[in-house]
Design a protein around this motif. Structure first.
Motif, PDB file in Angstrom:
ATOM      1  N   HIS A 140      -0.662  12.070  -6.519  1.00  0.00           N
ATOM      2  CA  HIS A 140      -1.314  12.909  -5.508  1.00  0.00           C
ATOM      3  C   HIS A 140      -0.593  12.858  -4.173  1.00  0.00           C
ATOM      4  CE1 HIS A 140      -4.534  13.502  -8.291  1.00  0.00           C
ATOM      5  NE2 HIS A 140      -4.690  12.199  -8.425  1.00  0.00           N
ATOM      6  N   ALA A 141       0.544  12.174  -4.112  1.00  0.00           N
ATOM      7  CA  ALA A 141       1.309  12.088  -2.868  1.00  0.00           C
ATOM      8  C   ALA A 141       1.885  13.460  -2.535  1.00  0.00           C
ATOM      9  CB  ALA A 141       2.431  11.068  -2.999  1.00  0.00           C
TER      10      ALA A 141
ATOM     11  N   GLU B 239       0.825  -1.208   0.000  1.00  0.00           N
ATOM     12  CA  GLU B 239       0.000   0.000   0.000  1.00  0.00           C
ATOM     13  C   GLU B 239       0.861   1.261   0.000  1.00  0.00           C
ATOM     14  OE1 GLU B 239      -2.973   0.119   3.029  1.00  0.00           O
ATOM     15  OE2 GLU B 239      -3.925  -1.743   2.349  1.00  0.00           O
ATOM     16  N   LEU B 240       1.920   1.253   0.793  1.00  0.00           N
ATOM     17  CA  LEU B 240       2.801   2.421   0.839  1.00  0.00           C
ATOM     18  C   LEU B 240       3.484   2.651  -0.503  1.00  0.00           C
ATOM     19  CD1 LEU B 240       4.416   2.115   4.366  1.00  0.00           C
ATOM     20  CD2 LEU B 240       2.899   3.909   3.548  1.00  0.00           C
ATOM     21  N   GLU B 241       3.890   1.578  -1.177  1.00  0.00           N
ATOM     22  CA  GLU B 241       4.505   1.731  -2.485  1.00  0.00           C
ATOM     23  C   GLU B 241       3.537   2.385  -3.465  1.00  0.00           C
ATOM     24  OE1 GLU B 241       5.742  -2.239  -3.424  1.00  0.00           O
ATOM     25  OE2 GLU B 241       7.569  -2.070  -2.232  1.00  0.00           O
ATOM     26  N   VAL B 242       2.269   1.991  -3.409  1.00  0.00           N
ATOM     27  CA  VAL B 242       1.260   2.581  -4.289  1.00  0.00           C
ATOM     28  C   VAL B 242       1.090   4.056  -3.967  1.00  0.00           C
ATOM     29  CG1 VAL B 242      -1.199   2.587  -4.866  1.00  0.00           C
ATOM     30  CG2 VAL B 242       0.038   0.417  -4.722  1.00  0.00           C
ATOM     31  N   VAL B 243       0.993   4.381  -2.689  1.00  0.00           N
ATOM     32  CA  VAL B 243       0.799   5.774  -2.282  1.00  0.00           C
ATOM     33  C   VAL B 243       2.002   6.620  -2.667  1.00  0.00           C
ATOM     34  CG1 VAL B 243       0.611   7.289  -0.267  1.00  0.00           C
ATOM     35  CG2 VAL B 243      -0.818   5.248  -0.426  1.00  0.00           C
ATOM     36  N   LEU B 244       3.194   6.103  -2.457  1.00  0.00           N
ATOM     37  CA  LEU B 244       4.390   6.882  -2.756  1.00  0.00           C
ATOM     38  C   LEU B 244       4.573   7.096  -4.255  1.00  0.00           C
ATOM     39  CD1 LEU B 244       6.864   5.443  -0.119  1.00  0.00           C
ATOM     40  CD2 LEU B 244       5.751   7.671  -0.130  1.00  0.00           C
ATOM     41  N   ARG B 245       4.051   6.212  -5.077  1.00  0.00           N
ATOM     42  CA  ARG B 245       4.131   6.387  -6.530  1.00  0.00           C
ATOM     43  C   ARG B 245       2.992   7.237  -7.061  1.00  0.00           C
ATOM     44  NH1 ARG B 245       4.525   0.392  -8.503  1.00  0.00           N
ATOM     45  NH2 ARG B 245       3.509   0.143  -6.523  1.00  0.00           N
ATOM     46  N   SER B 246       2.005   7.507  -6.240  1.00  0.00           N
ATOM     47  CA  SER B 246       0.818   8.244  -6.661  1.00  0.00           C
ATOM     48  C   SER B 246       1.179   9.688  -6.992  1.00  0.00           C
ATOM     49  CB  SER B 246      -0.222   8.226  -5.540  1.00  0.00           C
ATOM     50  OG  SER B 246      -1.257   9.133  -5.814  1.00  0.00           O
TER      51      SER B 246
ATOM     52  N   HIS C 289       4.002  16.163  -4.784  1.00  0.00           N
ATOM     53  CA  HIS C 289       3.673  16.050  -6.194  1.00  0.00           C
ATOM     54  C   HIS C 289       2.517  16.975  -6.571  1.00  0.00           C
ATOM     55  CE1 HIS C 289       5.711  12.131  -5.542  1.00  0.00           C
ATOM     56  NE2 HIS C 289       6.261  12.470  -6.687  1.00  0.00           N
TER      57      HIS C 289
END
Length: 71
Positions: A41-42, A32-39, A45
């Protein structure tokens, strides 16, 4: 992991396989963190934020030394 370990087998029977559950949960959180960090909208960004956030900005965890806490 614990082959031929009657104590471990008994603990698993009584309490469930806690190490495996913890490992799975940690892997899920990591994904989940990997997805959020690549988002896109993080934090960092957002439009207009070309510079990286300054280190030390915001909340940071600090360690407490052992012993009585200062007043």
């Amino acid at each position: 992991m614990f082959q031929d370990s009657p104590i471990y087998d008994r603990l698993v029977a009584e309490c469930g396989d806690v190490p495996t559950q913890v490992r799975r949960e940690a892997e899920r959180v990591t994904r989940e963190l990997e997805v959020v960090l690549r988002s896109p909208h993080a934090p960092g960004h957002l439009p207009g934020t070309d510079r990286p956030p300054s280190p030390g900005a915001g909340w940071q965890r600090t360690a407490l030394l052992p012993g009585p806490r200062p007043a």
